[in-house]
Scaffold this motif. Structure first.
Motif, PDB file in Angstrom:
ATOM      1  N   PRO A  56       0.791  -1.233   0.000  1.00  0.00           N
ATOM      2  CA  PRO A  56       0.000   0.000   0.000  1.00  0.00           C
ATOM      3  C   PRO A  56       0.823   1.283   0.000  1.00  0.00           C
ATOM      4  CG  PRO A  56      -0.013  -1.019   2.175  1.00  0.00           C
ATOM      5  CD  PRO A  56       0.644  -2.003   1.257  1.00  0.00           C
ATOM      6  N   THR A  57       2.112   1.205   0.360  1.00  0.00           N
ATOM      7  CA  THR A  57       2.918   2.432   0.430  1.00  0.00           C
ATOM      8  C   THR A  57       3.524   2.812  -0.921  1.00  0.00           C
ATOM      9  OG1 THR A  57       4.924   1.203   1.036  1.00  0.00           O
ATOM     10  CG2 THR A  57       3.501   1.966   2.838  1.00  0.00           C
ATOM     11  N   ILE A  58       3.366   1.953  -1.930  1.00  0.00           N
ATOM     12  CA  ILE A  58       3.912   2.214  -3.260  1.00  0.00           C
ATOM     13  C   ILE A  58       2.765   2.511  -4.221  1.00  0.00           C
ATOM     14  CG2 ILE A  58       5.288   1.285  -5.161  1.00  0.00           C
ATOM     15  CD1 ILE A  58       6.650  -0.570  -3.169  1.00  0.00           C
ATOM     16  N   LYS A  59       2.930   3.533  -5.044  1.00  0.00           N
ATOM     17  CA  LYS A  59       1.885   3.892  -6.005  1.00  0.00           C
ATOM     18  C   LYS A  59       1.753   2.795  -7.048  1.00  0.00           C
ATOM     19  CE  LYS A  59       0.499   7.438  -9.349  1.00  0.00           C
ATOM     20  NZ  LYS A  59       0.887   8.694 -10.040  1.00  0.00           N
ATOM     21  N   ILE A  60       0.610   2.100  -7.051  1.00  0.00           N
ATOM     22  CA  ILE A  60       0.350   1.029  -8.014  1.00  0.00           C
ATOM     23  C   ILE A  60      -1.054   1.244  -8.590  1.00  0.00           C
ATOM     24  CG2 ILE A  60       0.157  -1.452  -8.405  1.00  0.00           C
ATOM     25  CD1 ILE A  60       1.963  -1.912  -6.008  1.00  0.00           C
ATOM     26  N   LEU A  61      -1.134   1.398  -9.904  1.00  0.00           N
ATOM     27  CA  LEU A  61      -2.411   1.574 -10.588  1.00  0.00           C
ATOM     28  C   LEU A  61      -2.849   0.254 -11.211  1.00  0.00           C
ATOM     29  CD1 LEU A  61      -1.598   4.941 -12.422  1.00  0.00           C
ATOM     30  CD2 LEU A  61      -2.692   4.629 -10.190  1.00  0.00           C
ATOM     31  N   LYS A  62      -4.168   0.056 -11.304  1.00  0.00           N
ATOM     32  CA  LYS A  62      -4.713  -1.170 -11.887  1.00  0.00           C
ATOM     33  C   LYS A  62      -5.315  -0.872 -13.254  1.00  0.00           C
ATOM     34  CE  LYS A  62      -6.216  -2.674  -7.279  1.00  0.00           C
ATOM     35  NZ  LYS A  62      -7.379  -3.120  -6.485  1.00  0.00           N
ATOM     36  N   ASP A  63      -5.074  -1.798 -14.201  1.00  0.00           N
ATOM     37  CA  ASP A  63      -5.649  -1.684 -15.550  1.00  0.00           C
ATOM     38  C   ASP A  63      -5.422  -0.293 -16.143  1.00  0.00           C
ATOM     39  OD1 ASP A  63      -6.676  -4.331 -15.466  1.00  0.00           O
ATOM     40  OD2 ASP A  63      -8.370  -3.621 -14.261  1.00  0.00           O
ATOM     41  N   GLU A  64      -4.198   0.182 -16.010  1.00  0.00           N
ATOM     42  CA  GLU A  64      -3.861   1.538 -16.448  1.00  0.00           C
ATOM     43  C   GLU A  64      -3.417   1.542 -17.909  1.00  0.00           C
ATOM     44  OE1 GLU A  64      -2.953   5.761 -15.892  1.00  0.00           O
ATOM     45  OE2 GLU A  64      -4.338   4.261 -15.062  1.00  0.00           O
ATOM     46  N   PRO A  65      -4.070   2.356 -18.772  1.00  0.00           N
ATOM     47  CA  PRO A  65      -3.661   2.409 -20.185  1.00  0.00           C
ATOM     48  C   PRO A  65      -2.229   2.936 -20.327  1.00  0.00           C
ATOM     49  CG  PRO A  65      -5.823   3.416 -19.857  1.00  0.00           C
ATOM     50  CD  PRO A  65      -5.229   3.207 -18.494  1.00  0.00           C
ATOM     51  N   LEU A  66      -1.398   2.182 -21.020  1.00  0.00           N
ATOM     52  CA  LEU A  66      -0.018   2.612 -21.210  1.00  0.00           C
ATOM     53  C   LEU A  66       0.104   3.673 -22.283  1.00  0.00           C
ATOM     54  CD1 LEU A  66       1.564  -0.863 -20.647  1.00  0.00           C
ATOM     55  CD2 LEU A  66       1.948   1.169 -19.247  1.00  0.00           C
ATOM     56  N   SER A  67      -0.984   3.925 -22.997  1.00  0.00           N
ATOM     57  CA  SER A  67      -1.000   5.029 -23.957  1.00  0.00           C
ATOM     58  C   SER A  67      -0.813   6.374 -23.257  1.00  0.00           C
ATOM     59  CB  SER A  67      -2.317   5.041 -24.735  1.00  0.00           C
ATOM     60  OG  SER A  67      -3.426   5.137 -23.861  1.00  0.00           O
ATOM     61  N   HIS A  68      -1.081   6.426 -21.952  1.00  0.00           N
ATOM     62  CA  HIS A  68      -0.878   7.656 -21.192  1.00  0.00           C
ATOM     63  C   HIS A  68       0.603   7.957 -20.972  1.00  0.00           C
ATOM     64  CE1 HIS A  68      -5.118   7.189 -19.182  1.00  0.00           C
ATOM     65  NE2 HIS A  68      -5.176   7.438 -20.486  1.00  0.00           N
ATOM     66  N   TYR A  69       1.462   6.978 -21.195  1.00  0.00           N
ATOM     67  CA  TYR A  69       2.880   7.117 -20.842  1.00  0.00           C
ATOM     68  C   TYR A  69       3.823   6.935 -22.032  1.00  0.00           C
ATOM     69  CZ  TYR A  69       0.578   6.421 -16.392  1.00  0.00           C
ATOM     70  OH  TYR A  69      -0.291   6.538 -15.330  1.00  0.00           O
ATOM     71  N   SER A  70       3.386   6.235 -23.071  1.00  0.00           N
ATOM     72  CA  SER A  70       4.272   5.975 -24.205  1.00  0.00           C
ATOM     73  C   SER A  70       4.362   7.195 -25.114  1.00  0.00           C
ATOM     74  CB  SER A  70       3.772   4.771 -25.019  1.00  0.00           C
ATOM     75  OG  SER A  70       2.598   5.109 -25.752  1.00  0.00           O
ATOM     76  N   TRP A  71       5.495   7.342 -25.777  1.00  0.00           N
ATOM     77  CA  TRP A  71       5.708   8.493 -26.650  1.00  0.00           C
ATOM     78  C   TRP A  71       4.898   8.402 -27.934  1.00  0.00           C
ATOM     79  CZ3 TRP A  71       9.753  12.538 -26.651  1.00  0.00           C
ATOM     80  CH2 TRP A  71      10.207  12.799 -25.354  1.00  0.00           C
ATOM     81  N   THR A  72       4.432   7.210 -28.288  1.00  0.00           N
ATOM     82  CA  THR A  72       3.561   7.076 -29.458  1.00  0.00           C
ATOM     83  C   THR A  72       2.113   7.400 -29.123  1.00  0.00           C
ATOM     84  OG1 THR A  72       3.143   4.736 -29.005  1.00  0.00           O
ATOM     85  CG2 THR A  72       4.995   5.258 -30.475  1.00  0.00           C
ATOM     86  N   LYS A  73       1.791   7.519 -27.827  1.00  0.00           N
ATOM     87  CA  LYS A  73       0.414   7.700 -27.348  1.00  0.00           C
ATOM     88  C   LYS A  73      -0.464   6.507 -27.712  1.00  0.00           C
ATOM     89  CE  LYS A  73       1.607  11.703 -25.809  1.00  0.00           C
ATOM     90  NZ  LYS A  73       1.944  11.829 -24.370  1.00  0.00           N
TER      91      LYS A  73
END
Length: 300
Positions: A10-27
């Motif tokens: 719980p002390t580490i930021k962990i997201l569930k089912d998070e779209p990686l399009s939010h982070y990749s340079w190709t979107k």
């Protein structure tokens, strides 16, 4: 999925089912089952150990710049290391965490009056990614200046590898064929003159901006340089600039780039890559190999 690693840590930021399009340079890119942002070596070790105890596969990303994540996403735990971004300079060395931007490392070197990293002034990836793929540009590459790297081994142990142990070659390092995770890099540089270092960085960034399609999302240079050829020249001569599948297209500005021109998917990117490879091979007999890293699963 029955086991929730986010509940266990719980002390580490962990997201569930998070779209990686939010982070990749190709979107582009499908969801990660679990996406974590460790802030330290200790948290990275804790995440990997917990994931392996749960029999979850682990994928480690840096700045997600030279990367395509398939539309089905990534199973198990994905870690993005950009929260680990400390950079120090000591004498003739720059010591940078894996998640630090490579560009930030070049700026730190310039401020310290250290030369040798100018080639990376425009490389958009992370330091860890630069070590992983021996990133380079304009005649320079990571192998020329990397003294050592701190890695986390498959057994969960910290180990420092020197340049020879990393077995660098063109767009390759020993990390690629292992389960090691790069945590930190030490660059051995040379004393230089700050304003001359900055002039060279400015010059290379000018060349990059004038020749590369930075106005669109992309994964950078898509193909490795074939021996005796230039990938961009082969693609240009094949008449492929402007070729489009879905929202992805071969750049009209630089044939070695594929850009997201209209809400492209990863599948669009991969379709363009396959078409370019087949067309160039049919016309020249040259097989273009991808430089970009393609990971993840196909959509169901």
């Amino acid at each position: 999925m029955t086991t929730d690693i986010a509940t266990l840590l719980p002390t580490i930021k962990i997201l569930k089912d998070e779209p990686l399009s939010h982070y990749s340079w190709t979107k582009t890119g499908g969801p990660a089952d679990f996406l974590a942002f460790p802030r330290s070596v200790a948290e990275t070790q804790q995440l990997i150990e917990t994931a392996r105890n749960l029999e979850l596969p682990v994928t480690v990303l840096g700045n997600a710049s030279n990367l395509i994540v398939r539309d089905g996403g990534i199973r198990g735990l994905t870690m993005i290391l950009t929260k680990m971004d400390q950079i120090k300079t000591t004498d003739e060395r720059v010591i940078a965490d894996a998640g630090a931007a490579y560009i930030a490392a070049t700026k730190a070197a310039q401020r310290a009056g250290l030369t040798g990293l100018e080639f990376a002034a425009g490389i958009p990836g992370s330091v860890g990614g630069g070590v992983y793929m021996n990133a380079g540009a304009y005649g320079g590459e990571t192998a020329q200046v990397l003294e050592s790297a701190l890695v986390l081994t498959e057994q969960g142990e910290l180990k420092r590898l020197d340049n020879a142990e990393l077995d660098f070659s063109y767009r390759h390092s020993a990390v690629q064929a292992s389960q090691m995770v790069v945590l930190q890099a030490t660059f051995r540089l040379w004393s230089g003159i700050r304003n001359l270092i900055q002039q060279e960085m400015d010059h290379l960034n000018y060349l990059r901006k004038s020749k590369q399609p930075l106005e669109y999302p992309s994964c950078g240079s898509v193909f490795k340089r074939p021996k005796g050829y230039f990938a961009g020249k082969l693609i240009h001569e094949a008449g492929l600039q402007g070729y489009q599948s879905g929202g992805a297209a071969v750049s009209r500005k630089h044939a070695g780039f594929i850009v997201n021109v209209n809400q492209a998917t990863a599948t669009d990117y991969l379709n363009v890559i396959a078409h370019v490879q087949q067309t160039v091979y049919n016309q020249t007999g040259v097989k273009l190999e991808t430089e970009v890293r393609v990971i993840g699963v196909e959509p169901e």
